[in-house]
Design an enzyme around this catalytic site. Structure first.
Site, PDB file in Angstrom:
ATOM      1  N   GLU A  49       0.864  -1.174   0.000  1.00  0.00           N
ATOM      2  CA  GLU A  49       0.000   0.000   0.000  1.00  0.00           C
ATOM      3  C   GLU A  49       0.905   1.230   0.000  1.00  0.00           C
ATOM      4  O   GLU A  49       1.755   1.383   0.885  1.00  0.00           O
ATOM      5  CB  GLU A  49      -0.905  -0.006   1.233  1.00  0.00           C
ATOM      6  CG  GLU A  49      -1.989   1.039   1.179  1.00  0.00           C
ATOM      7  CD  GLU A  49      -2.960   0.905   2.347  1.00  0.00           C
ATOM      8  OE1 GLU A  49      -4.162   1.032   2.108  1.00  0.00           O
ATOM      9  OE2 GLU A  49      -2.512   0.680   3.489  1.00  0.00           O
ATOM     10  N   ASP A  60      -5.216  10.412   8.824  1.00  0.00           N
ATOM     11  CA  ASP A  60      -3.940   9.870   9.281  1.00  0.00           C
ATOM     12  C   ASP A  60      -3.522  10.477  10.610  1.00  0.00           C
ATOM     13  O   ASP A  60      -3.717  11.662  10.870  1.00  0.00           O
ATOM     14  CB  ASP A  60      -2.859  10.119   8.229  1.00  0.00           C
ATOM     15  CG  ASP A  60      -3.128   9.342   6.954  1.00  0.00           C
ATOM     16  OD1 ASP A  60      -3.362   8.127   7.072  1.00  0.00           O
ATOM     17  OD2 ASP A  60      -3.127   9.932   5.867  1.00  0.00           O
TER      18      ASP A  60
END
Length: 272
Positions: A49, A60
């Site tokens: 990824e 995030d």
């Protein structure tokens, strides 16, 4: 059959769980990204990824936000990320690559242009954090026409209506966020994850990848019993941060040691 479907199908036939590491493209330096990708595969990654840097990575946590900042200091763009995948594909035609990012850079390029360019580069799937399945038919159609799998995030609080949309629009696998909050959060409740993954399997036939909060061999071991794939991100990216001033060989070594810990734990769970 897509590369992701083929990989997960082969692993399932061997009763194995996929290990999917995440790194941010261009972190700690653009020159290192392709070598790090190859190194991750050598240490047992079944897919990769690759994070696309964006100035407002809202999903995030602080570890990956800092990684994005390091990449953006080198002006790493979506076009650069596609170039890294093109370079990676010169030596590796098997390992699936999933781009994880936000819609803004894709819209700036044009979703149809992006989809074609991503497919040509050798990208297998796209996870667009801020694009839920109910929105933008055109965008997902562009990805589908380019034969790119559409990966969606689901969480413990995702309602059944959204799960139905994910089942309809998604492909490859579904990414189960095992914790509430941002990436890199800490405590995992194994029983809670087991309950929610069980519900997911009732709602859709896609393989389930579990991510968020998998920091070490112990958590990887527990999650490998529940998911078809395990995604590890912040644990690796924090090691890159700690060694950001070192050369590529040092960073590859510390990542290799951590990957070995994850791989051995997952294999142990698979063999029980």
């Amino acid at each position: 059959m897509s590369r992701i479907d083929a990989t997960l199908s082969a692993l399932k036939s061997e009763k194995k769980t996929a290990l999917i590491p995440y790194i941010t493209a261009g972190d700690p330096h653009p020159d290192m990204t392709v070598n790090l990708m190859h190194s991750l595969v050598e240490q047992g990654a079944d897919m990769i990824e690759l994070g696309v840097p964006f100035s407002d990575p809202m999903a995030d946590g602080p570890v990956i936000q800092k990684a994005v900042e390091r990449a953006l200091e080198h002006n790493v763009s979506l076009k650069n990320v596609l170039a890294y995948v093109t370079e990676f594909r010169k030596k590796d035609a098997q390992t699936p690559v999933i781009l994880m990012g936000y819609l803004n850079p894709i819209e700036a390029m044009g979703s149809d242009v992006f989809a074609k360019a991503a497919a040509e580069a050798g990208v297998d799937a796209v996870l667009t954090v801020d694009m839920p399945p109910e929105e933008s038919e055109g965008y997902f159609q562009d990805l589908s026409l380019a034969q790119l799998d559409r990966i969606f995030l689901v969480s413990p609080t995702t309602p059944d209506g959204r799960l139905n949309a994910v089942s309809e629009k998604g492909s490859g696998f579904v990414y189960y966020v095992s914790l509430k909050g941002v990436t890199g959060s800490k405590a995992l409740d194994v029983d809670d994850v087991a309950q929610h993954v069980g519900h997911l399997r009732e709602k859709m036939s896609m393989p389930v990848a579990i991510g968020f909060g998998i920091r070490d061999g112990n958590t990887a071991y527990e999650m490998a019993k529940l998911g078809d794939a395990i995604i590890v991100g912040s644990a690796l990216v924090s090691l890159i941060e700690q060694n950001a001033s070192e050369d590529s060989a040092v960073i590859q070594q510390v990542l290799s040691d951590k990957m070995r810990e994850f791989r051995q734990a997952i294999d142990k769970a698979d063999n029980e």
